[in-house]
Design an enzyme around this catalytic site. Structure first.
Site, PDB file in Angstrom:
ATOM      1  N   ARG A   1       0.369  -2.051   5.848  1.00  9.87           N
ATOM      2  CA  ARG A   1      -0.887  -1.326   6.070  1.00  9.87           C
ATOM      3  C   ARG A   1      -2.033  -2.163   5.534  1.00  9.87           C
ATOM      4  NH1 ARG A   1      -2.742  -0.129   1.192  1.00  9.87           N
ATOM      5  NH2 ARG A   1      -1.359   0.619  -0.472  1.00  9.87           N
ATOM      6  N   GLY A   2      -3.244  -1.767   5.869  1.00  8.57           N
ATOM      7  CA  GLY A   2      -4.399  -2.398   5.268  1.00  8.57           C
ATOM      8  C   GLY A   2      -4.643  -1.836   3.877  1.00  8.57           C
TER       9      GLY A   2
ATOM     10  N   GLU B   1      -5.640  -2.177  -0.501  1.00 11.06           N
ATOM     11  CA  GLU B   1      -5.091  -2.709  -1.742  1.00 11.06           C
ATOM     12  C   GLU B   1      -4.031  -1.752  -2.301  1.00 11.06           C
ATOM     13  OE1 GLU B   1      -5.584  -5.594  -3.288  1.00 11.06           O
ATOM     14  OE2 GLU B   1      -6.980  -6.399  -1.808  1.00 11.06           O
TER      15      GLU B   1
ATOM     16  N   THR C   1      -2.222   1.398  -4.147  1.00 11.36           N
ATOM     17  CA  THR C   1      -2.433   2.812  -4.426  1.00 11.36           C
ATOM     18  C   THR C   1      -1.180   3.375  -5.066  1.00 11.36           C
ATOM     19  OG1 THR C   1      -3.364   4.876  -3.573  1.00 11.36           O
ATOM     20  CG2 THR C   1      -1.646   3.819  -2.236  1.00 11.36           C
TER      21      THR C   1
ATOM     22  N   GLY D   1      -4.988   4.342   4.426  1.00  8.46           N
ATOM     23  CA  GLY D   1      -4.487   3.001   4.716  1.00  8.46           C
ATOM     24  C   GLY D   1      -3.580   3.074   5.922  1.00  8.46           C
TER      25      GLY D   1
ATOM     26  N   GLY E   1      -1.184   6.328   6.873  1.00 15.80           N
ATOM     27  CA  GLY E   1      -2.154   7.399   7.077  1.00 15.80           C
ATOM     28  C   GLY E   1      -3.037   7.641   5.877  1.00 15.80           C
ATOM     29  N   LEU E   2      -2.916   8.838   5.278  1.00 17.38           N
ATOM     30  CA  LEU E   2      -3.843   9.222   4.214  1.00 17.38           C
ATOM     31  C   LEU E   2      -3.103   9.954   3.104  1.00 17.38           C
ATOM     32  CD1 LEU E   2      -4.494  12.555   4.451  1.00 17.38           C
ATOM     33  CD2 LEU E   2      -5.565  11.753   6.565  1.00 17.38           C
TER      34      LEU E   2
ATOM     35  N   CYS F   1      -7.114   0.876  -5.108  1.00 21.81           N
ATOM     36  CA  CYS F   1      -7.770   0.369  -3.899  1.00 21.81           C
ATOM     37  C   CYS F   1      -8.608  -0.876  -4.173  1.00 21.81           C
ATOM     38  CB  CYS F   1      -8.619   1.453  -3.248  1.00 21.81           C
ATOM     39  SG  CYS F   1      -7.673   2.932  -2.822  1.00 21.81           S
TER      40      CYS F   1
END
Length: 235
Positions: A101-102, A104, A106, A170, A181-182, A199
């Site tokens: 994923r994109g 940093e 988490t 992400g 997702g989130l 992040c």
């Protein structure tokens, strides 16, 4: 504690048995799953990869959304720097995953609601920036329905309440089919965020919804997330 660092492949192994329950094509165009138990990160990611693979091979197949909670772990985006980990990887408090994923680093933990979406953006709009903004709007819709005023910050993906970041986004995308997702902090223990720079935002403060609404649980938030997803993505 000495937990493992996992650098994971974006595709299921050749010959990996697909999870039939999560690959059913019967029913609506988007299947929504809400497992009640804590889900290991690897298991949830396998579900997403399997569904994405199915959509590659059978483009008319059902999309899928999961609303769930994880046991404690950290995840790093594909290009994330390990400098944002404030611990030695050889002595990590929990498992650490580098994924496709994109974004940093988490943190996931019980009490945080995670929403994974495997959607074919060709059915909506083939624009990743549009998709990210839609996910932010889902979060803002949810906060509004809970009577909370949330906000976005220009140039930074996510959602804040005042100066506290309460939700992260992400995503990964291959051939316009999404993964990941989130996540939104509901009633979780935030101390794990003290071991990272969340992040990659130095000095960023992390918050949770139960600080404003005592006794709020993830089960209370799910209906509002599903309502907004239905309105914005026609699920």
């Amino acid at each position: 504690m000495n937990k493992q660092f996992h650098s994971c492949s974006p595709d299921p192994d050749d010959g990996e048995k697909l999870d039939i329950d999560y690959l059913s094509d019967e029913g609506p165009s988007t299947l929504i799953f809400e497992p009640s138990e804590l889900i290991d990160f690897r298991v949830a990611w396998d579900w997403q990869k399997q569904r994405q693979k199915l959509l590659f091979e059978k483009p008319g197949s059902s999309q899928a959304v999961w609303l769930l909670e994880h046991s404690e772990c950290y995840t790093l985006g594909r290009g994330a720097t390990e400098d944002n980990l404030l611990f030695n990887l050889s002595n990590s408090p929990w498992d650490v995953y580098r994924i496709d994923r994109g974004g940093e680093v988490t943190h996931h933990m019980p009490g945080q609601l995670v929403v994974y979406l495997v959607l074919d953006l060709r059915r909506y709009k083939t624009d990743l920036n549009w998709y990210l903004r839609q996910l932010e709007l889902v979060l803002l819709d949810t906060l509004k329905d809970l009577g909370i005023v949330g906000k976005r910050i220009d140039g930074i993906t996510g959602v804040w309440i005042n100066d506290f970041k309460v939700a992260s986004i992400g995503v990964g995308c291959r051939r316009w089919i999404t993964q990941h997702g989130l996540s939104i902090n509901v009633d979780c223990d935030l101390r794990g965020f003290e071991r990272i720079i969340p992040c990659g935002l130095t000095g960023s403060k992390v918050g949770k919804l139960s600080s404003l609404i005592p006794d709020l649980k993830t089960v209370d938030v799910k209906p509002f997330i599903k309502k907004s997803l239905t309105e914005r993505f026609g699920l």
